[in-house]
Write an enzyme that holds these catalytic residues in place. Structure first.
Site, mmCIF file in Angstrom:
data_model
loop_
_atom_site.group_PDB
_atom_site.id
_atom_site.type_symbol
_atom_site.label_atom_id
_atom_site.label_comp_id
_atom_site.label_asym_id
_atom_site.label_seq_id
_atom_site.Cartn_x
_atom_site.Cartn_y
_atom_site.Cartn_z
ATOM 1 N N GLY A 186 36.134 33.117 37.404
ATOM 2 C CA GLY A 186 36.157 33.343 35.981
ATOM 3 C C GLY A 186 35.676 34.611 35.356
ATOM 4 N N ASP A 301 33.276 45.520 41.677
ATOM 5 C CA ASP A 301 34.311 43.636 42.042
ATOM 6 C C ASP A 301 33.268 43.793 43.644
ATOM 7 O OD1 ASP A 301 35.020 41.414 41.701
ATOM 8 O OD2 ASP A 301 36.902 42.343 42.747
ATOM 9 N N ASP A 392 36.357 39.438 51.833
ATOM 10 C CA ASP A 392 36.196 38.722 50.718
ATOM 11 C C ASP A 392 35.806 37.663 51.280
ATOM 12 O OD1 ASP A 392 37.443 37.894 48.843
ATOM 13 O OD2 ASP A 392 39.208 39.802 48.350
#
Length: 581
Positions: A186, A301, A392
């Site tokens: 989140g 990010d 990732d």
């Protein structure tokens, strides 16, 4: 795709038999014939010591069984295997138990998603085992303990808050010393990351540890103390949305910490501990013992959510305990660790293009930045790698046999974004960029995008790499003692079998197209002479269909599909060389 190396019992398959209780000792020293943890062992190696599948027979792998899960979304969870019991978690709060020998469904557990709930990702990255229970965290914040033999609910506990704080869970739990540990996702909604530990027997909450220190705690001084952004620590991100690793000898957990929120770092000036870091934790009370931050004031990010693998490597002529990790920022790190949980920098090398970092402090590894590529408010920049990073969430693999780290990577992609100020409201995107502008840009004329790299851990250099001209690599890697590595993650509907010493692909197996793929290793066996075989799950798009075999399992051969199972939305499959069947 997810992949597991499993052993077929030599005896005729009947019922899966008694369930073997999973103890602390078994988790610390897992049998090679089982796959009890998401990465195979506490050290996070994604390695199987099984050696029956080799360069000589790997090309003869053939399907044994397949079973539909009935879910269309991308599957990111490994098959967890204990004896004949194989557990698979899927998106949308579902867990299935299969007989690993026959593919027969033993039980299915599905929890209805709470009304009004929504999330960026509805996936699940796996279950955990301890005692006679299976532990799974639902996307809508409920941790559940299920009876491993029946699938019946034993207990449940609230693990996060989706209604007030926009939190959700995609991570597999980690069980250490009878505690079930998990954290929510989140960060793009202003969540302050944390982990919670629960008693595995009762579900009672034991401790909570935040990734961003509050006022008066060490590290809070790296956040704004006054002015416009003085409360940035409250919504600063740092979610810990992938399972950690554990040093059982020294009783220390290592966990990765995610990206900053919002993404533009000028909205939270400072180093921002412990964003984009690895932290070490005391499992008894959750106390943070040490940390290493990969890059300060994260503005791209580039989450550090993947915990490093615990390995020993050579340093100054001696073997020392360390950590090694290929991070999302495109840098491969060698870190030192000790029995107190302290983490220090040893070395680093870029493994994909990075146009942000201009250098590294030789003692600390702290990077310096090209400010032209650092995202800021009202500042439009292009940076590489893109937000999807050099690697990732999918797992690297380490082979102690060869001393090699295998990295699933993506290169030659960048992102162009402009920072904005967005309010933090429940259920509302607040990452500080326009979500409509979020896309990767492939470098024009690039010879490849994804691939696999092999690195010598002691030599600290790249041994070889394979590349995919037109495909990303969104799949984890499994290394084996048979000198074969298994990998998925490409868009050509195949998982690949690679000879690590030569970097030659020896073969591939067609699978349904998957949005995410996840390889790992295990063997379930009734005796140690049983042959091993890989198992995988992948996602296809189409209508739902069921094909029932004489044993009750849902099956499909990729070459023959007499009863329409090619329309099945997702399948878990196992393969076996002909001469081992």
């Amino acid at each position: 795709m997810m992949l597991a190396v499993v052993s077929v019992p030599a005896v005729c398959a009947a019922e899966p038999g008694e369930y073997s209780t999973v103890t602390d000792e078994r988790l610390a020293n897992p049998e090679p014939e089982n796959w009890l943890l998401t990465k195979g062992n506490y050290a996070g190696w994604s390695y199987s010591s099984l050696d029956q599948i080799t360069a000589q027979n790997v090309s003869k792998l053939r399907p044994v069984w397949a079973a539909a899960t009935g879910v269309t979304s991308g599957h990111e969870a490994p098959a967890i295997v204990n004896g004949r019991y194989m557990f698979v978690a899927t998106p949308s709060n579902q867990v299935l138990a299969f007989d690993a020998k026959t593919g027969r469904t033993l039980w299915t557990y599905k929890r209805e998603i709470a009304e009004g709930f929504s999330a960026l990702h509805m996936t699940n990255r796996g279950v955990a085992l301890w005692g006679d229970n299976v532990y799974v965290a639902s996307v809508d914040c409920v941790l559940q303990a299920l009876d491993a033999k029946t699938g019946k609910l034993v207990w449940e506990a609230t693990a996060c808050d989706w209604q007030k704080r926009s939190e959700y869970i995609t991570s597999a739990p980690l069980v250490v010393k009878g505690k079930v540990i998990v954290g929510p996702s989140g960060g793009e909604f202003g969540v302050r990351g944390y982990l919670k530990a629960f008693d595995a027997k009762t579900g009672k909450e034991e401790w909570t540890t935040y990734s961003i220190p509050g006022p008066g705690e060490p590290g809070n001084e790296t956040w704004p103390q006054d002015g416009k952004w003085k409360n940035a620590w409250k919504t600063g991100g740092g979610t810990m949305w992938m399972p950690g690793n554990y040093d059982a000898k020294n009783d220390i957990i290592y966990w990765g910490v995610g990206n900053g929120s919002p993404w533009p770092g000028d909205q939270r000036p400072g180093d921002n501990l412990y964003l984009a870091s690895v932290i070490s934790i005391n499992p008894d009370n959750g106390k943070i013992l040490g940390h290493y931050q990969y890059h300060w004031n994260d503005s791209w990010d580039w989450a550090g959510m993947n915990a490093p693998s615990l390995v020993n490597f050579e340093k100054d002529g001696k073997e020392v305990p360390g950590l090694i990790t290929a991070q999302r920022n495109g840098v491969l790190y060698w870190l030192d660790r000790n029995d107190k949980g302290e983490i220090t920098y040893d070395a680093s090398k870029q493994y994909v293009k990075n146009n942000v970092f201009t250098g590294f402090d030789p003692k600390t590894g702290r990077p310096t930045y090209n400010e032209d590529h650092k995202l800021g408010t009202g500042k439009k920049v292009t940076y590489c790698p893109s937000v999807w990073g050099g690697k990732d969430w999918f797992y690297q693999a380490y082979s102690p046999k060869t001393g090699t780290l295998y990295v699933p990577f993506n290169d030659n992609h960048c992102t162009t974004l402009e920072g904005v100020v967005q309010p933090v409201l429940p259920g509302q995107w607040s990452a500080g960029i326009d979500i409509k502008s979020l896309r990767p840009d492939i470098t024009e004329g690039a010879p490849y995008i994804g691939g696999i790299q092999a690195w010598s851990v002691n030599g600290r250099d790249e041994l070889w790499k394979t590349t995919y001209e037109k495909s990303w690599n969104f799949g984890s890697i499994l290394a084996t003692a048979g000198d074969v590595i298994f990998a998925g993650g490409t868009n050509d509907r195949k998982f690949r079998l690679t000879m690590p010493r030569a970097a030659n692909f020896s073969g591939s197996f067609p699978r349904p197209p998957a949005s995410f793929r996840r390889p790992l290793a295990t063997r379930s066996t009734a005796n140690n002479t049983s042959p091993s075989f890989p198992a995988m799950a992948s996602t296809s798009i189409g209508s739902r269909a069921r094909c029932t075999s004489p044993t009750g399992g849902r099956r499909r051969s990729p070459k023959a599909d007499p009863c329409g199972c090619s329309r099945s939305v997702t399948r878990t499959s196992v393969l076996l060389p002909n001469e081992l069947r």
